[in-house]
Write an enzyme that holds these catalytic residues in place. Structure first.
Site, PDB file in Angstrom:
ATOM      1  N   ARG A  61      30.698 -27.421 -71.322  1.00 19.75           N
ATOM      2  CA  ARG A  61      31.560 -28.534 -70.952  1.00 19.75           C
ATOM      3  C   ARG A  61      32.177 -28.212 -69.591  1.00 19.75           C
ATOM      4  O   ARG A  61      31.979 -27.128 -69.069  1.00 19.75           O
ATOM      5  CB  ARG A  61      32.622 -28.772 -72.021  1.00 19.75           C
ATOM      6  CG  ARG A  61      33.187 -27.463 -72.566  1.00 19.75           C
ATOM      7  CD  ARG A  61      34.610 -27.536 -72.920  1.00 19.75           C
ATOM      8  NE  ARG A  61      35.425 -27.963 -71.804  1.00 19.75           N
ATOM      9  CZ  ARG A  61      35.803 -27.163 -70.795  1.00 19.75           C
ATOM     10  NH1 ARG A  61      35.440 -25.892 -70.718  1.00 19.75           N
ATOM     11  NH2 ARG A  61      36.547 -27.623 -69.810  1.00 19.75           N
ATOM     12  N   ARG A  72      26.738 -37.469 -71.645  1.00 13.10           N
ATOM     13  CA  ARG A  72      28.178 -37.704 -71.463  1.00 13.10           C
ATOM     14  C   ARG A  72      28.362 -38.590 -70.222  1.00 13.10           C
ATOM     15  O   ARG A  72      27.676 -38.392 -69.219  1.00 13.10           O
ATOM     16  CB  ARG A  72      28.950 -36.383 -71.297  1.00 13.10           C
ATOM     17  CG  ARG A  72      28.938 -35.534 -72.580  1.00 13.10           C
ATOM     18  CD  ARG A  72      29.929 -34.396 -72.509  1.00 13.10           C
ATOM     19  NE  ARG A  72      31.304 -34.865 -72.618  1.00 13.10           N
ATOM     20  CZ  ARG A  72      32.372 -34.099 -72.371  1.00 13.10           C
ATOM     21  NH1 ARG A  72      32.209 -32.849 -71.968  1.00 13.10           N
ATOM     22  NH2 ARG A  72      33.592 -34.576 -72.498  1.00 13.10           N
ATOM     23  N   ASP A  80      36.884 -34.614 -63.031  1.00  9.72           N
ATOM     24  CA  ASP A  80      35.541 -34.977 -63.509  1.00  9.72           C
ATOM     25  C   ASP A  80      34.870 -35.976 -62.594  1.00  9.72           C
ATOM     26  O   ASP A  80      33.636 -36.072 -62.555  1.00  9.72           O
ATOM     27  CB  ASP A  80      35.622 -35.522 -64.931  1.00  9.72           C
ATOM     28  CG  ASP A  80      35.952 -34.393 -65.885  1.00  9.72           C
ATOM     29  OD1 ASP A  80      37.152 -34.109 -66.060  1.00  9.72           O
ATOM     30  OD2 ASP A  80      35.022 -33.769 -66.409  1.00  9.72           O
ATOM     31  N   GLN A 113      40.985 -27.615 -75.157  1.00  9.83           N
ATOM     32  CA  GLN A 113      40.351 -26.807 -74.098  1.00  9.83           C
ATOM     33  C   GLN A 113      41.344 -25.847 -73.448  1.00  9.83           C
ATOM     34  O   GLN A 113      40.951 -24.876 -72.789  1.00  9.83           O
ATOM     35  CB  GLN A 113      39.739 -27.717 -73.026  1.00  9.83           C
ATOM     36  CG  GLN A 113      38.501 -28.451 -73.464  1.00  9.83           C
ATOM     37  CD  GLN A 113      38.810 -29.847 -73.982  1.00  9.83           C
ATOM     38  OE1 GLN A 113      39.876 -30.090 -74.549  1.00  9.83           O
ATOM     39  NE2 GLN A 113      37.893 -30.777 -73.791  1.00  9.83           N
TER      40      GLN A 113
END
Ligand code: MRU
Length: 366
Positions: free
Chosen positions: A53, A90, A241, A201
């Site tokens: 990830r 994703r 991101d 996370q």
């Protein structure tokens, strides 16, 4: 980076030249385990199930996924099919699409007989570029942290969110790179790590920082406003991101709240952004696809039981209504600066384009 003293990257090709290994991030921080990917399906599943990830690492895994796919068949159809499968894993981190486009551009003109070998080489080049970009970005961020230390004369209090460390990249991390470099340079730092529900996370960040010996404290997400209000934080430093052409930052859900509170209390807010995270085609941040993840992530929590075995605990009944948007948008107006591999800049189209003229020119908004 090192795990119990042994140097690791988050992904590496196996000596056989036919597989790639990753650290299974779904098992951390309790168990450190390596998982080997042999096929396109393995790579796609590793991204989808979040064994890997973090935006940069998702991109690099996808690039290796293309190499794995081409070992079985290297036709035009197979190349296209692999790109479609990996792109569907994703939606939010643009690094995934960036890496797939780069692989396609490199491989399409190559004869099928040479494609798999070329793919392995190109994936490795992308991985090395990630390491170099994060190291460069870290050096620019280090300057900011050094200035803060010199101004305050004490340990720099940094707040971060999610995991933008070496686990989320190939090495160094983005938001954590300046912190590692500062720590190594003898600048005292302390990191406030928010747990980042629902997938926590932040626990990966705490694990990384502990492995590297960086002082840190884990807090629940809701404590961030209070710490910012009390002046217990000098700077907020997060990853990204996807960043629009105008400098708006899409990052793990919860980032926006931190930016709002930081602005209210006049605390600097920086996003660490390697250039593959910039989506030059988007000016309107609402066009960024925000991943909606399964409700089960909100309903349950995983941990270690009294017998040290992994347990899943149900927090609410299975039929409780939940929502699980995984990312949010922090408008450029709330951001002090973007820390990139070419330096720190204000979040705006003019400054970003001046820093990356060749990229800004090559991709214009639709
Ligand atoms: O859902 P995740 O864990 O992949 O989200 C990761 C993040 O939001 C990170 O902050 C981002 O990818 C930056 S990683 C260097």
């Amino acid at each position: 980076m090192r795990v119990s003293g042994t140097p690791y990257r988050s992904i590496w090709p196996e000596a056989s030249g036919a597989a790639v290994s990753i650290i299974d991030q779904t098992l951390l921080p309790h168990t450190f385990a390596v998982r080997t990917l042999h096929t396109l399906a393995d790579a796609a599943e590793a991204i989808r199930a979040m064994h890997v990830r973090g935006a940069p690492l998702i991109g690099v895994t996808a690039a290796y996924g293309i190499a794995l796919a081409l070992q079985d068949s290297a036709t035009d159809v197979a190349l296209e099919r692999a790109g479609i499968d990996l792109a569907a894993t994703r939606p939010t981190a643009v690094n995934l699409r960036w890496a797939l486009e780069r692989m396609r551009t490199k491989l399409a003109p190559v004869p099928a007989t040479a494609r798999a070998a070329t793919a392995w080489i190109e994936a490795a080049v992308i991985a090395e570029e990630d390491v170099a970009a994060n190291r460069a970005l870290g050096a620019h961020g280090l300057t900011l942290l050094r200035e803060l230390h010199e101004r305050t004369g004490r340990a720099v209090q940094i707040m971060t969110h999610c995991n933008a460390g070496w686990l989320a990249t190939v090495d160094y991390g983005t938001a954590l790179a300046p912190i590692y470099l500062a720590h190594d340079a003898g600048i005292p730092v302390h990191v406030w790590v928010s747990e980042t529900r629902p997938r926590n996370q932040g626990l990966l960040t705490a694990w990384e920082l502990r492995e590297h010996g960086v002082p840190h404290t884990l807090i629940v997400d809701s404590a961030c406003g209070l710490l910012l209000q009390r002046g217990q934080v000098d700077v907020v430093l997060v990853g990204a991101d996807r960043v629009t052409r105008l400098g708006d930052v899409c990052n793990k859900v919860g980032t926006y709240m931190k930016a709002l509170a930081a602005r209210e209390h006049a605390i600097s807010f920086y996003a660490a952004v390697p250039s593959p995270t910039i989506d030059w085609t988007i000016t309107d941040a609402s066009a960024i696809p925000i991943e909606d993840r399964a409700g089960v992530e909100v309903r349950r929590i995983a941990g270690i039981g009294a017998d040290r075995g992994r347990v899943d605990v149900e927090l609410v009944p299975e039929n409780a209504a939940v929502a699980n948007p995984a990312f949010d948008i922090t408008p450029a107006a709330l951001i002090t600066g973007l820390v990139t591999e070419r330096g720190v800049c204000a979040p705006s189209e003019a400054t970003l384009s001046a820093m990356f003229p060749e990229l800004a020119k090559a991709k214009v908004p639709a």
